[in-house]
Design an enzyme around this catalytic site. Structure first.
Site, PDB file in Angstrom:
ATOM      1  N   ARG A 212     -46.901   6.199  65.952  1.00  0.00           N
ATOM      2  CA  ARG A 212     -46.136   5.308  66.845  1.00  0.00           C
ATOM      3  C   ARG A 212     -46.523   5.563  68.296  1.00  0.00           C
ATOM      4  O   ARG A 212     -46.623   4.632  69.100  1.00  0.00           O
ATOM      5  CB  ARG A 212     -44.636   5.562  66.677  1.00  0.00           C
ATOM      6  CG  ARG A 212     -44.097   5.097  65.346  1.00  0.00           C
ATOM      7  CD  ARG A 212     -42.613   5.426  65.249  1.00  0.00           C
ATOM      8  NE  ARG A 212     -42.126   5.130  63.916  1.00  0.00           N
ATOM      9  CZ  ARG A 212     -41.382   5.951  63.185  1.00  0.00           C
ATOM     10  NH1 ARG A 212     -41.011   7.120  63.665  1.00  0.00           N
ATOM     11  NH2 ARG A 212     -40.984   5.594  61.988  1.00  0.00           N
ATOM     12  N   PHE A 228     -43.146  -4.791  57.748  1.00  0.00           N
ATOM     13  CA  PHE A 228     -42.481  -3.716  56.981  1.00  0.00           C
ATOM     14  C   PHE A 228     -41.823  -2.763  57.988  1.00  0.00           C
ATOM     15  O   PHE A 228     -42.030  -1.548  57.964  1.00  0.00           O
ATOM     16  CB  PHE A 228     -43.488  -2.942  56.096  1.00  0.00           C
ATOM     17  CG  PHE A 228     -44.339  -3.817  55.228  1.00  0.00           C
ATOM     18  CD1 PHE A 228     -43.891  -4.208  53.966  1.00  0.00           C
ATOM     19  CD2 PHE A 228     -45.592  -4.259  55.652  1.00  0.00           C
ATOM     20  CE1 PHE A 228     -44.681  -5.016  53.154  1.00  0.00           C
ATOM     21  CE2 PHE A 228     -46.385  -5.061  54.853  1.00  0.00           C
ATOM     22  CZ  PHE A 228     -45.936  -5.444  53.594  1.00  0.00           C
ATOM     23  N   ASP A 250     -39.126  -7.540  57.886  1.00  0.00           N
ATOM     24  CA  ASP A 250     -38.834  -6.733  56.705  1.00  0.00           C
ATOM     25  C   ASP A 250     -38.098  -7.634  55.723  1.00  0.00           C
ATOM     26  O   ASP A 250     -37.312  -8.496  56.133  1.00  0.00           O
ATOM     27  CB  ASP A 250     -37.957  -5.524  57.066  1.00  0.00           C
ATOM     28  CG  ASP A 250     -38.025  -4.430  56.016  1.00  0.00           C
ATOM     29  OD1 ASP A 250     -38.600  -3.360  56.296  1.00  0.00           O
ATOM     30  OD2 ASP A 250     -37.501  -4.645  54.893  1.00  0.00           O
ATOM     31  N   ALA A 277     -35.960 -11.497  58.557  1.00  0.00           N
ATOM     32  CA  ALA A 277     -35.798 -10.988  57.186  1.00  0.00           C
ATOM     33  C   ALA A 277     -36.623 -11.876  56.263  1.00  0.00           C
ATOM     34  O   ALA A 277     -36.163 -12.928  55.827  1.00  0.00           O
ATOM     35  CB  ALA A 277     -34.326 -11.014  56.798  1.00  0.00           C
ATOM     36  N   ASP A 297     -47.366  -1.446  57.515  1.00  0.00           N
ATOM     37  CA  ASP A 297     -46.938  -0.136  56.981  1.00  0.00           C
ATOM     38  C   ASP A 297     -46.086  -0.368  55.733  1.00  0.00           C
ATOM     39  O   ASP A 297     -44.877  -0.127  55.744  1.00  0.00           O
ATOM     40  CB  ASP A 297     -46.166   0.635  58.059  1.00  0.00           C
ATOM     41  CG  ASP A 297     -45.783   2.026  57.593  1.00  0.00           C
ATOM     42  OD1 ASP A 297     -46.465   2.560  56.692  1.00  0.00           O
ATOM     43  OD2 ASP A 297     -44.799   2.589  58.124  1.00  0.00           O
ATOM     44  N   CYS A 337     -49.057   4.762  52.245  1.00  0.00           N
ATOM     45  CA  CYS A 337     -48.357   6.033  52.021  1.00  0.00           C
ATOM     46  C   CYS A 337     -48.344   6.389  50.534  1.00  0.00           C
ATOM     47  O   CYS A 337     -47.584   7.247  50.106  1.00  0.00           O
ATOM     48  CB  CYS A 337     -46.930   5.985  52.583  1.00  0.00           C
ATOM     49  SG  CYS A 337     -45.921   4.714  51.836  1.00  0.00           S
TER      50      CYS A 337
HETATM   51  N1  SAH Z   1     -42.771   1.147  59.131  1.00  0.00           N
HETATM   52  C1  SAH Z   1     -41.493   1.720  58.804  1.00  0.00           C
HETATM   53  C2  SAH Z   1     -41.397   2.199  57.378  1.00  0.00           C
HETATM   54  C3  SAH Z   1     -41.721   1.159  56.328  1.00  0.00           C
HETATM   55  S1  SAH Z   1     -40.954   1.453  54.819  1.00  0.00           S
HETATM   56  C4  SAH Z   1     -41.151   2.811  59.801  1.00  0.00           C
HETATM   57  O1  SAH Z   1     -41.980   3.161  60.654  1.00  0.00           O
HETATM   58  O2  SAH Z   1     -40.049   3.317  59.744  1.00  0.00           O
HETATM   59  C5  SAH Z   1     -41.313   0.001  53.968  1.00  0.00           C
HETATM   60  C6  SAH Z   1     -40.411  -1.175  54.279  1.00  0.00           C
HETATM   61  O3  SAH Z   1     -41.005  -2.318  53.659  1.00  0.00           O
HETATM   62  C7  SAH Z   1     -39.004  -1.113  53.730  1.00  0.00           C
HETATM   63  O4  SAH Z   1     -38.090  -1.237  54.789  1.00  0.00           O
HETATM   64  C8  SAH Z   1     -38.867  -2.307  52.776  1.00  0.00           C
HETATM   65  O5  SAH Z   1     -37.612  -2.968  52.867  1.00  0.00           O
HETATM   66  C9  SAH Z   1     -39.969  -3.201  53.255  1.00  0.00           C
HETATM   67  N2  SAH Z   1     -40.551  -4.119  52.260  1.00  0.00           N
HETATM   68  C10 SAH Z   1     -40.851  -3.868  50.960  1.00  0.00           C
HETATM   69  N3  SAH Z   1     -41.459  -4.929  50.402  1.00  0.00           N
HETATM   70  C11 SAH Z   1     -41.572  -5.877  51.369  1.00  0.00           C
HETATM   71  C12 SAH Z   1     -42.138  -7.197  51.425  1.00  0.00           C
HETATM   72  N4  SAH Z   1     -42.713  -7.742  50.364  1.00  0.00           N
HETATM   73  N5  SAH Z   1     -42.078  -7.869  52.591  1.00  0.00           N
HETATM   74  C13 SAH Z   1     -41.504  -7.324  53.695  1.00  0.00           C
HETATM   75  N6  SAH Z   1     -40.965  -6.084  53.691  1.00  0.00           N
HETATM   76  C14 SAH Z   1     -40.997  -5.364  52.554  1.00  0.00           C
END
Ligand code: SAH
Length: 393
Positions: A212, A228, A250, A277, A297, A337
């Site tokens: 970040r 995400f 997300d 969303a 991510d 990850c």
């Molecule tokens: N980048 C974040 C962590 C990501 S965790 C950070 O720095 O904190 C992954 C996230 O992806 C979760 O919040 C989950 O709700 C979301 N997610 C999972 N599948 C998804 C999709 N198909 N489209 C959008 N978001 C998604």
């Protein structure tokens, strides 16, 4: 009574190189009848002591706590946690005014297999991934207080979803020490609400802190898309870095509430930010105005090895959409990850996506998990987070 486990001939080799797991195929016989979570002592076929650890059901049957023949006492936990804290001080994430968010214990990386502890200000969130660690939770919480002293008031235990469900422990999340409504932690001078009661993992993704910071340096004057986004870590850093506009996406409506709250906490009334969303793939398909900087991510596409090929295809599909849509001269931060996907496989998946798009792409940085998520050199499986920063011509 501790059971004694005897390995098949020659099966002590990886343990003698300090790899901390015993696999079921290596076991010759056990004197005793251990229950999941019990301590067992491990011996070579010719009766030499090799290790002591927690017994568990599955392909990994022992996770090693020590390669010395010692008792696992309160003093043992205090010693291990003390070393973990020293490491965090040495790398400069603990004991700072402008940063009280860090991982104190990273499982095998800190010689405590099956245990994760993240620190958020005066609260530690503890997560057990094995029944053995679950049984030790009170002792660990006590030792943690002893080691951290005045720096720590609360220990929240959050293992409802991480313990093996077949063990049927019926464990509920809750405080082992103290109790607190205060949920704001500081990462590199930025404030975040940490939802340790209901949030994913321990409430926050501590592992992206350094990445970040790097993103912040690239944000000035750019339009940023944070895919995400979860609690919006990257979004808030991009705003501090001077981004022209930040969009966070997300699929979870709760995550969108969290990112909005965190942006408001740091930049009240700032209208550069908007959250959506929506499904990431759909958002990229429907997107009209290209962005200058995109962060991808996603959650682990491969939770285990069987899902590997499908996961790699998923990374290619996702990255291809970003390559198609990003502005000329754009920057892409892309991550995986999944522990089951290694660095080279991930790079190959992104390479395939770049080739499909026909764009000219340069690798600017190769990223990984931060120093407070250390990899035990004898346990390379502990490496899981990888990322690339790309310049897309
Ligand atoms: N980048 C974040 C962590 C990501 S965790 C950070 O720095 O904190 C992954 C996230 O992806 C979760 O919040 C989950 O709700 C979301 N997610 C999972 N599948 C998804 C999709 N198909 N489209 C959008 N978001 C998604």
């Amino acid at each position: 009574m501790i059971s004694n486990l005897y390995l098949k001939k020659g099966k002590e080799e990886s343990l003698q190189r300090f790899h901390p797991w015993v696999f079921s195929g290596a076991v010759h016989h056990i004197d005793g009848n251990p229950e999941e979570g019990d301590l067992v002592r491990v011996f070579s076929a010719d009766g030499r002591f090799i290790a002591v650890g927690h017994w568990q059901i599955g392909s990994i049957v022992v996770r090693v706590l020590s390669f010395e023949d010692i008792d696992i006492t309160d003093a043992f936990w205090a010693e291990r946690l003390g070393v973990a804290l020293d490491v965090r001080r040495a790398i400069g994430v603990a004991g700072r005014e402008d940063n009280n968010t860090y991982r104190l214990v990273h499982g095998e990386g800190d010689n405590m297999p099956g245990l994760v502890i993240d620190v958020y200000g005066r609260t530690a969130v503890m997560q057990a991934h094995s029944v053995g660690m679950h049984y030790c939770r009170e002792a660990i919480a006590k030792a943690l207080k002893q080691v951290m002293g005045n720096e720590l008031d609360n220990v929240y235990y959050k293992s409802e979803t991480t313990l093996p469900y077949k063990a049927e422990l019926g464990q509920e999340n809750g405080f082992l020490l103290g109790s607190s409504q205060e949920d704001v932690a500081v990462e590199n001078g930025l404030k975040f609400h940490i939802d340790w009661l209901k949030g994913q993992k321990t409430g926050f993704f501590v592992d992206q802190r350094d990445n970040r910071s790097l993103l912040e340096r690239y944000s000035c004057g750019r339009s940023v898309l944070n895919m995400f986004c979860y609690t919006g870590g990257f979004s808030v850093y991009a705003m501090r870095g001077g981004a022209r506009l930040v969009h966070s996406v997300d699929s979870s409506a709760k995550a969108v509430d969290l990112v909005n709250a965190n942006v408001e906490l740091n930049f009240p009334g700032d209208n550069r930010h908007q959250a959506f969303a929506e499904d990431a793939f759909k958002f990229l398909d429907n997107m009209q105005t290209p962005y200058d900087l995109i962060i991808l991510d996603p959650p682990a596409f491969a939770k285990h090895r069987d899902a590997l090929r499908q996961a790699l295809r998923g990374y290619t599909r996702l990255n291809a959409k970003a390559f198609e849509k990003i502005q000329p001269g754009g920057i892409l931060f892309t991550f995986s990850c999944s522990q089951a996907v290694n660095k080279d496989q991930f790079r190959m998946a992104v390479f395939t996506a770049a080739a499909q798009s026909g764009r000219k792409v340069r690798i600017l940085h190769q990223l990984h998990q931060p120093a407070d998520h250390p990899v035990n050199i004898y346990h390379p499986e502990g490496e899981y987070l990888k990322g690339l920063v790309l310049y897309v011509e």
